[in-house]
Design an enzyme around this catalytic site. Sequence first.
Site, PDB file in Angstrom:
ATOM      1  N   GLU A 283     -32.103   0.567  10.739  1.00  0.00           N
ATOM      2  CA  GLU A 283     -32.836   0.678  12.008  1.00  0.00           C
ATOM      3  C   GLU A 283     -32.478  -0.866  12.906  1.00  0.00           C
ATOM      4  O   GLU A 283     -32.110  -0.653  13.835  1.00  0.00           O
ATOM      5  CB  GLU A 283     -34.099   0.621  11.931  1.00  0.00           C
ATOM      6  CG  GLU A 283     -34.614   1.817  11.443  1.00  0.00           C
ATOM      7  CD  GLU A 283     -34.193   3.031  12.553  1.00  0.00           C
ATOM      8  OE1 GLU A 283     -34.015   2.903  13.778  1.00  0.00           O
ATOM      9  OE2 GLU A 283     -34.148   4.288  12.166  1.00  0.00           O
TER      10      GLU A 283
ATOM     11  N   GLN B 196     -28.776  -2.426  18.394  1.00  0.00           N
ATOM     12  CA  GLN B 196     -27.706  -3.073  19.477  1.00  0.00           C
ATOM     13  C   GLN B 196     -26.440  -2.647  18.970  1.00  0.00           C
ATOM     14  O   GLN B 196     -25.351  -3.280  19.572  1.00  0.00           O
ATOM     15  CB  GLN B 196     -28.039  -4.595  19.675  1.00  0.00           C
ATOM     16  CG  GLN B 196     -29.102  -4.793  20.551  1.00  0.00           C
ATOM     17  CD  GLN B 196     -29.933  -5.636  19.964  1.00  0.00           C
ATOM     18  OE1 GLN B 196     -30.037  -5.666  18.645  1.00  0.00           O
ATOM     19  NE2 GLN B 196     -30.804  -6.618  20.865  1.00  0.00           N
TER      20      GLN B 196
ATOM     21  N   TYR C 294     -41.049  -0.134  17.693  1.00  0.00           N
ATOM     22  CA  TYR C 294     -40.319   1.023  17.184  1.00  0.00           C
ATOM     23  C   TYR C 294     -39.874   0.774  15.925  1.00  0.00           C
ATOM     24  O   TYR C 294     -39.778   1.601  15.139  1.00  0.00           O
ATOM     25  CB  TYR C 294     -39.214   0.975  18.372  1.00  0.00           C
ATOM     26  CG  TYR C 294     -37.912   1.906  17.594  1.00  0.00           C
ATOM     27  CD1 TYR C 294     -38.145   3.138  17.597  1.00  0.00           C
ATOM     28  CD2 TYR C 294     -36.839   1.235  16.892  1.00  0.00           C
ATOM     29  CE1 TYR C 294     -37.146   3.823  16.949  1.00  0.00           C
ATOM     30  CE2 TYR C 294     -35.981   1.853  16.320  1.00  0.00           C
ATOM     31  CZ  TYR C 294     -36.164   3.387  16.564  1.00  0.00           C
ATOM     32  OH  TYR C 294     -35.254   4.184  15.772  1.00  0.00           O
TER      33      TYR C 294
ATOM     34  N   ASP D  97     -37.615   5.073  20.744  1.00  0.00           N
ATOM     35  CA  ASP D  97     -36.589   3.941  21.171  1.00  0.00           C
ATOM     36  C   ASP D  97     -35.881   4.463  22.432  1.00  0.00           C
ATOM     37  O   ASP D  97     -36.580   5.348  22.982  1.00  0.00           O
ATOM     38  CB  ASP D  97     -35.472   4.033  19.774  1.00  0.00           C
ATOM     39  CG  ASP D  97     -34.638   5.342  19.787  1.00  0.00           C
ATOM     40  OD1 ASP D  97     -35.065   6.314  20.389  1.00  0.00           O
ATOM     41  OD2 ASP D  97     -33.552   5.543  19.300  1.00  0.00           O
TER      42      ASP D  97
ATOM     43  N   CYS E 184     -28.835  15.218  24.465  1.00  0.00           N
ATOM     44  CA  CYS E 184     -29.506  14.629  25.894  1.00  0.00           C
ATOM     45  C   CYS E 184     -29.243  13.250  26.065  1.00  0.00           C
ATOM     46  O   CYS E 184     -29.617  12.258  26.033  1.00  0.00           O
ATOM     47  CB  CYS E 184     -30.875  14.544  25.651  1.00  0.00           C
ATOM     48  SG  CYS E 184     -32.069  14.585  27.351  1.00  0.00           S
TER      49      CYS E 184
HETATM   50  S1  SF4 Z   1     -32.555  20.562  28.284  1.00  0.00           S
HETATM   51 FE1  SF4 Z   1     -30.998  19.033  28.966  1.00  0.00          FE
HETATM   52  S2  SF4 Z   1     -32.097  17.410  29.995  1.00  0.00           S
HETATM   53 FE2  SF4 Z   1     -33.695  18.719  28.924  1.00  0.00          FE
HETATM   54  S3  SF4 Z   1     -34.070  17.863  26.948  1.00  0.00           S
HETATM   55 FE3  SF4 Z   1     -32.279  19.072  26.698  1.00  0.00          FE
HETATM   56  S4  SF4 Z   1     -30.332  18.044  27.006  1.00  0.00           S
HETATM   57 FE4  SF4 Z   1     -32.114  16.713  27.902  1.00  0.00          FE
END
Ligand code: SF4
Length: 323
Positions: free
Chosen positions: A32, A37, A110, A128, A178
């Site tokens: 962790e 970084q 965290y 995080d 994401c």
């Molecule tokens: S749908 Fe897109 S914006 Fe929403 S959590 Fe999934 S990857 Fe992220």
Amino acid sequence: MLQEALLAWYEGAKRPLPWRGEKDPYRILLSEVLLQQTRVEQAVPYYRRFLERFPTLKALREASLEEVLRVWAGVGYYRRAEHLHRVSQAAETLPRSYEELKELPGLGPYTAAAVASMAFGERVAAVDGNVRRVLARLFALESPTPKALQALAQALLPEEGDPGVWNQALMELGATVCRPKRPLCPACPLGAFCQGQKAPERYPKARARAKREERLAALVLWGRKGVYLEPQKGRFQGLYGVPTFPEEELGARARAFGVEPSYVGEVRHELTHRRLFLRVYAALWEGEGVDPKAKPLPKLTEKVLRQAEAFLAHAGVVPFQDA
Ligand code: SF4
């Protein structure tokens, strides 16, 4: 259900990393701290190298800070290594609860939550940067406060099952699907639950910060046995470097060492909030100096020394005649 969808995805999609499934709190803490970084690809070899030399908290406690910094060298943000070393001095074994872990040097909420949930199964959410982004998008929040995010993350934690796995699943989603730029929404297991996917990059709002540029000079002195190195202060505390200073001080510095330096090139170096341009000067010097390989050096110093060595090789000069 959102939780089931994410956990099922994580089971099949998680990257095989050396700390996956790890239950040893010391090893989890190390991973962790490294990942705070450092990118995963860079962190993996350092994780292995560090554990080879310091396989337990006890081994770390018995080592000197200088040795720890030397093993850490190259991965940057040396404060982290210093904190790890201080943790090893402060505790025989790592405490088992989030509240106690939070009190250790260098462990913020965290890291404490990550260790408490992954090693000891405590039901506490670890938020995080990745989790922050996933949650902000899931709930279309432009500027959520840390407190609001922590509460939201805590409310999402499944009642049953391993909270450490859940925390890692959310982070993994943020790191691989994401992503900050161009998130892979069509492939996201949370697509059906996400309120921000029409314009995901709007959430959360970026906290822009321009980099400051700094111009300095560096002086490399080749002595009879090595290079002149001095202990560093501030962000490089505990490491060694060549003297750096504003260029107008070059004359005075050179006189103090009794040398006439030559300009050997420029080094550019990026820090988190600063961009450094160093004009590098070098000279043969009457003092002894030390072997730079024997000292923990920041990356910046390594670059400066390489620049000076390239100049030397080109000029056909062999330094360290007495080494
Ligand atoms: S749908 Fe897109 S914006 Fe929403 S959590 Fe999934 S990857 Fe992220």
